[in-house]
Design an enzyme around this catalytic site. Structure first.
Site, PDB file in Angstrom:
ATOM      1  N   HIS A 150     -87.885   6.448 -68.655  1.00  0.00           N
ATOM      2  CA  HIS A 150     -87.106   6.964 -69.940  1.00  0.00           C
ATOM      3  C   HIS A 150     -86.762   8.949 -70.252  1.00  0.00           C
ATOM      4  O   HIS A 150     -86.485   8.692 -71.003  1.00  0.00           O
ATOM      5  CB  HIS A 150     -88.226   6.833 -71.819  1.00  0.00           C
ATOM      6  CG  HIS A 150     -88.220   5.245 -71.737  1.00  0.00           C
ATOM      7  ND1 HIS A 150     -87.485   4.525 -72.823  1.00  0.00           N
ATOM      8  CD2 HIS A 150     -88.650   3.935 -70.645  1.00  0.00           C
ATOM      9  CE1 HIS A 150     -87.095   2.872 -72.308  1.00  0.00           C
ATOM     10  NE2 HIS A 150     -88.034   2.635 -72.080  1.00  0.00           N
ATOM     11  N   ASP A 166     -85.095  16.623 -72.385  1.00  0.00           N
ATOM     12  CA  ASP A 166     -85.340  15.416 -73.703  1.00  0.00           C
ATOM     13  C   ASP A 166     -84.256  14.237 -72.418  1.00  0.00           C
ATOM     14  O   ASP A 166     -83.244  14.642 -72.492  1.00  0.00           O
ATOM     15  CB  ASP A 166     -84.295  15.068 -74.773  1.00  0.00           C
ATOM     16  CG  ASP A 166     -85.629  14.907 -75.655  1.00  0.00           C
ATOM     17  OD1 ASP A 166     -85.842  13.348 -74.879  1.00  0.00           O
ATOM     18  OD2 ASP A 166     -86.115  14.997 -77.412  1.00  0.00           O
TER      19      ASP A 166
END
Ligand code: G6P
Length: 466
Positions: A166, A374
């Site tokens: 992720h 991110d």
């Protein structure tokens, strides 16, 4: 902890269960776990009677019994207090997390942390091996469990094993600093399919794997130890329908109006919603806002900035520092530009239920998503999904996975404060009608690539086995 003799045809393993146990006044209850991983996977698991989710309850010490949630089984894995410090706070969040986020704070390398990481990964692999039915599909998630695919492959060669990361996979030059770079790549290559958030992360992984193993890598396929692992980019989505449903809920809309009124009904509301993490670029947006006020380009009479910072990993290096820096900046901006009864920055260091967040997304004219790095950033997508009238401006860092898809956002480089200021100023002063076509385009993307579609694409590719 055993779960009878029952086995399952679909097993998900992640560090956290979708809920975590909290103790309040002597009684325990389950509340939703933090972070994007859980919010994306939950709709995928809901009402699947043949699925089990293996993970930690959020509380160290003896595990609780398996239980049902949203129509699927949750199987807690025990993590001791010592392991919490060495495996979770240490190797996962003070070695891997900073290294994989471009070493924004220096990663620390400790052999005791690595030993605990291996021990906990062995425990997860043993638990999954016990729960998986013959030929079952197993989907392992994120940087806490990088060794599990390889350990599981050795114990249960019959399983179909998928792994999804992720967070970003870093450039090879950074990755190879890791003293255990070979063990980790070997662990991951136990999977049949490895999914990453972006093509860049997929490339980085293939380059690192080729360097570390010397194995031939062709067209995102790695041949190693007489096996083949495929690698691909599978950008994660959100449960767009759920967010749209909340945005249409009269109670949420009323709350949104109430919040805006409580802020003094300003002309423009700017909003940030993040875990309080040094990767998220909260300081940089506050500094940019302070300069815009000081230069008179934005006015405290008309603008209010709301920052929600969810408490996170407070014992880990770097998190205390970012909290102090953010809170000092909030105090500084309010001290200099607020007036009695009307602070110009409203800051909450608290987690908020999703209903409250959607109410905030609805009342925010400008959404600031400015991470330095991110993997994806689902807040950006949630904001878009909460804007059915196509109004609102999303200011989005180029260094998020979301920027690959939300190309119509106001894209910024968070290291370039003048560029960020210009984007914030123009977003805050923009005529809402001018923003509509960008929002419309982004809404199409968010609706098309939901969490459910993401899981289908990954699992279909895993099932195909080619
Ligand atoms: C990110 C990670 C998740 C993690 C979440 C919350 O989204 O990718 O794996 O669960 O942050 O962090 P925490 O340390 O509280 O689990």
């Amino acid at each position: 902890m055993v779960d009878g003799d029952r086995t399952w045809s679909f097993v998900v393993a992640a560090n956290r269960l979708p809920v975590r146990r909290v103790w309040e006044e002597g009684t325990a209850r389950w509340v939703p776990s933090p972070g994007g991983l859980v919010s994306a996977l939950r709709p995928v698991m809901a009402d699947n009677p043949d699925a089990v989710w293996v993970g930690w309850s959020g509380v160290p010490g003896p595990g609780t019994d398996p239980f049902e949630m949203d129509g699927f089984r949750c199987h807690p894995v025990e993590v001791s207090q010592g392991e919490l410090q060495l495996f979770y706070e240490g190797f996962s969040n003070a070695t891997l997390w900073p290294l994989f986020h471009d070493a924004l704070v220096p990663p620390e390398y400790h052999r005791t942390w690595w030993d605990a990481y291996r021990t906990v990964n062995h425990r997860y692999a043993a638990t999954v091996a016990q729960l998986a039915a013959p030929g079952a599909t197993v989907w392992i998630h994120d940087y806490h469990l990088l060794l599990v695919p390889g350990l599981l492959r050795r114990a249960r060669p019959d399983l179909k094993i998928g792994f999804f990361l992720h967070i970003p996979f870093p450039a090879r030059e950074l990755y190879i600093r890791l003293p255990w770079r070979t063990e980790i790549i070997d662990g991951l290559l136990g999977a049949d399919l490895i999914g990453l958030q972006t093509p860049l992360s997929a490339d980085n992984f293939c380059r690192a794997a080729a360097r570390v193993t010397g194995a031939p890598t062709t067209n995102k396929t790695i041949h190693h130890d007489d096996r083949t692992t495929r690698v691909g980019a599978f950008p994660i989505g959100i449960d767009a329908q759920r967010i749209a449903g909340l945005a249409a809920d009269p109670a949420v809309q009323a709350r949104s109006t109430e919040i805006r009124r409580s802020l003094g009904s300003p002309r423009t509301v700017l909003l940030g919603v993040d875990r309080l993490d040094y990767t998220k670029g909260i300081e940089v947006r506050l500094r940019a806002f302070r300069e815009l006020l000081a230069e008179g380009r934005l006015s405290a009479d008309h603008c209010v900035f709301v920052q929600i910072a969810e408490p996170s990993r407070s014992q880990v290096t770097g998190y205390g520092e970012v909290r102090r820096a953010v809170e000092q900046l909030v105090g500084d901006v309010n001290g200099n530009f607020g007036v009695m009864g009307h602070p110009v920055v409203h800051y909450l260091h608290q987690s908020q239920p999703i209903e409250e967040l959607v109410a905030m997304y609805q009342m925010a004219d400008v959404m600031l998503v400015t991470p330095l790095r991110d993997g994806m950033n689902l807040v950006a997508k949630e904001y878009v999904a909460s804007r059915p009238d196509n109004s609102g401006v999303l200011v989005l860092s180029e260094f998020t996975g979301a920027a690959q898809e939300l190309k119509a956002a106001e894209l910024i480089n968070p290291h370039d404060i003048e560029g960020l200021k210009a984007a914030m100023e123009s977003a805050a002063l923009r005529n809402p009608a001018d923003a509509r076509s960008a929002m419309r385009a982004m809404r199409r993307v968010v609706r098309a690539n939901t969490a459910q579609r993401w899981a289908e694409r990954f699992l279909d590719r895993l099932a195909l086995g080619e």
